[in-house]
Structure formats: C-alpha cells, structure tokens
Design an enzyme around this catalytic site. Structure first.
Site, PDB file in Angstrom:
ATOM      1  N   ASP A 164      -3.991   6.659   6.285  1.00 50.97           N
ATOM      2  CA  ASP A 164      -4.422   5.510   5.492  1.00 50.97           C
ATOM      3  C   ASP A 164      -5.912   5.536   5.177  1.00 50.97           C
ATOM      4  O   ASP A 164      -6.679   6.303   5.748  1.00 50.97           O
ATOM      5  CB  ASP A 164      -4.051   4.200   6.210  1.00 50.97           C
ATOM      6  CG  ASP A 164      -4.223   4.293   7.728  1.00 50.97           C
ATOM      7  OD1 ASP A 164      -5.032   5.107   8.185  1.00 50.97           O
ATOM      8  OD2 ASP A 164      -3.540   3.542   8.448  1.00 50.97           O
TER       9      ASP A 164
ATOM     10  N   HIS B 298       2.478  -2.466  14.287  1.00 51.19           N
ATOM     11  CA  HIS B 298       2.315  -1.709  13.038  1.00 51.19           C
ATOM     12  C   HIS B 298       2.066  -0.231  13.313  1.00 51.19           C
ATOM     13  O   HIS B 298       1.529   0.142  14.349  1.00 51.19           O
ATOM     14  CB  HIS B 298       1.245  -2.330  12.122  1.00 51.19           C
ATOM     15  CG  HIS B 298      -0.170  -2.118  12.535  1.00 51.19           C
ATOM     16  ND1 HIS B 298      -1.131  -3.097  12.412  1.00 51.19           N
ATOM     17  CD2 HIS B 298      -0.820  -1.046  13.049  1.00 51.19           C
ATOM     18  CE1 HIS B 298      -2.287  -2.616  12.826  1.00 51.19           C
ATOM     19  NE2 HIS B 298      -2.136  -1.381  13.225  1.00 51.19           N
TER      20      HIS B 298
HETATM   21  C1  F6R Z   1      -5.009   4.140  11.833  1.00 47.40           C
HETATM   22  C2  F6R Z   1      -3.751   3.437  11.799  1.00 47.40           C
HETATM   23  C3  F6R Z   1      -3.441   2.271  12.686  1.00 47.40           C
HETATM   24  C4  F6R Z   1      -3.926   2.430  14.121  1.00 47.40           C
HETATM   25  C5  F6R Z   1      -3.592   1.180  14.929  1.00 47.40           C
HETATM   26  C6  F6R Z   1      -4.152   1.260  16.345  1.00 47.40           C
HETATM   27  O1  F6R Z   1      -5.017   5.235  10.937  1.00 47.40           O
HETATM   28  O2  F6R Z   1      -2.972   3.788  11.000  1.00 47.40           O
HETATM   29  O3  F6R Z   1      -2.056   2.066  12.680  1.00 47.40           O
HETATM   30  O4  F6R Z   1      -3.346   3.551  14.701  1.00 47.40           O
HETATM   31  O5  F6R Z   1      -4.108   0.056  14.298  1.00 47.40           O
HETATM   32  O6  F6R Z   1      -5.544   1.221  16.284  1.00 47.40           O
HETATM   33  P1  F6R Z   1      -6.428   1.423  17.609  1.00 47.40           P
HETATM   34  O7  F6R Z   1      -6.170   2.812  18.078  1.00 47.40           O
HETATM   35  O8  F6R Z   1      -7.858   1.258  17.128  1.00 47.40           O
HETATM   36  O9  F6R Z   1      -6.001   0.394  18.577  1.00 47.40           O
END
Ligand code: F6R
Length: 242
Positions: free
Chosen positions: A67, A138
């Site tokens: 993304d 998500h």
């Molecule tokens: C990032 C993405 C998100 C993150 C998720 C967890 O490219 O697609 O789905 O993987 O929001 O984020 P963190 O690791 O910062 O808790």
C-alpha cells in the site's frame, strides 16, 4: 493456517527472515510482497544483516508493496516509498526498477489500481507475501467490511487506523485519509503468506484470528482459506491463544 510461536520481537523477526531466506534460496527471481509499519521493521533489519553477511541476494528478485497513502509524494518522509528505502531497499542489492509501490500521486487512482494488479500478474504473481495486522483485523488497508474478492483499490482509512498511524505525524490533520491498497483478492493470490504480530496490542486480534470464524468483518480471517498461510506471533501477541 499455521501458527509459529516466537519468544519476542527479535525472535519473531528472525523466524520471518528465515522464511524469506529459504524462499530466496529456492528461487532467486522470487516476487516478494512487502508491508510497512512497526511490526515488520525487524524482518527488514534481519534481511539486511543476512545480505551484508553475503547469505542472501535480491539482485534477481522483484517486490510489490501492499500500500501507499493517497495524495502523498514519494519524497515525503512519511510515504511508504521513503519507509522502504530507509528500512530495506537502499541497504540491499535489489535492482531499483524492480521495487513496485502504488503511486500515491497518480492522477487517476482507479487506473493506477488496475495497472498495479496487471504488473503483479505480469511478474508471475507474488511468491511470498509479508503481512502485519491491524488491531481491527485489517490486512494491507483492507478495513473491516471489505469484500474478499476485491483487487487493488482506493480506500478511505478508518478513524482507528488513522489514530494508530498518527504517531508518525506531527498533528492528526496530517494523517492521510485515503490509501491505495492491494485488495484481499490480490493478497490471496500470493503463493505463500506470512503474517506477523508482536505485542499485547495485537493479542485480541490474534485471538480472534485463531479462534474466530471467517468473516469480512475481520479481514485477516480470510487467511484461513489460504492453502499456505502462517502466523508468527510473539508471546505477548499470543497471550489470548492457549
Ligand atoms: C502496512 C499495512 C498495515 C500494517 C498494519 C500493522 O503496509 O499494510 O496493514 O501491517 O497496520 O501495522 P503495525 O505493524 O505498525 O502495527
């Protein structure tokens, strides 16, 4: 869906890097699906270390990121382009033109989304996809309620996701409201998927992922339908799983 228990963040990152190492040993031209965020940073530093030790090369590999914020220039320090350069790409031997990230400044986002899906297909499809998980389940920026069939698309970010990402911005108003994300349909086409989770904040999500039913209200649950999906979670993230 397989579950690998890790002791802590470092162990989780090492275990995930081990899966990447194996993938690259099996296929030098692998197409890697990559994520951003806090959870996956450790994997990138482990992979950079392996590269510096001469144990892994990405010279023939390609990558597609999940993304990018919509409306954000590549050069912005908060762009996922900048994140990937900083955390991974600039420290390795990837051929620069083989690192794909959605263009957050595309004049026609719909067109950009179909171009991105086409590029993934033309590259032969993603061999190994790395994922984090949101507290609301998500994956990518596919928020609860997203169709399991959808390809890359423009999405409005929920308030909870914006709050979770606010730590990287000076003020809340600067946190983007939209992003281009690979869709769940795109993610599910990957041949192998590894989802990482670390820390107590992810415990409820991992508990629901492991015990809950498959539902579009909890996007990560779709991984139960994938033939080769693995969760690697540390002790705190696993506190709800016996
Ligand atoms: C990032 C993405 C998100 C993150 C998720 C967890 O490219 O697609 O789905 O993987 O929001 O984020 P963190 O690791 O910062 O808790």
């Amino acid at each position: 869906m397989k579950l690998i228990a890790a002791a802590d963040y470092r162990d989780m990152s090492k275990k995930a890097a081990g899966i990447f190492l194996k993938q690259m040993e099996q296929k030098r031209q692998s197409v890697l699906g990559l994520a951003t965020g806090g959870t996956v940073k450790g994997v990138y530093s482990e992979l950079v270390e392996l590269f510096l030790e001469g144990k892994i090369s990405f010279a023939e590999a390609a990558s597609f990121n999940l993304d990018e914020y919509f409306g954000m220039k590549k050069e912005d320090p908060n762009s996922y382009f900048s994140y990937m350069q900083e955390q991974f790409f600039s420290h390795t031997d990837f051929a620069g033109e083989s690192n794909y990230i959605p263009d957050g400044t595309a004049a026609d986002p719909i067109d950009e989304c179909s171009r991105y899906d086409r590029l993934i297909e033309q590259s032969g499809g993603v061999d190994l996809q790395l994922l984090g998980i949101g507290e609301n389940g998500h994956i990518g920026f596919n928020e609860p309620g997203t169709s399991f069939e959808i390809g890359t698309h423009l999405v409005g970010l929920t308030e909870s996701t914006r709050q979770a990402n606010a730590r990287y911005f000076e003020v809340m108003e600067q946190v983007p409201k939209e992003a281009i994300t690979m869709g769940i349909g795109t993610i599910m086409k990957s041949r192998k998927i590894v989802l990482l989770a670390s820390g107590g904040k992810k415990a409820a999500a991992i508990e629901q992922l492991w015990y809950g039913k498959v539902t579009e209200d909890f996007p990560a649950s779709v991984l139960k339908l994938h033939p080769d999906a693995t969760i690697i979670a540390d002790e705190e993230a696993l506190s709800g799983v016996r």
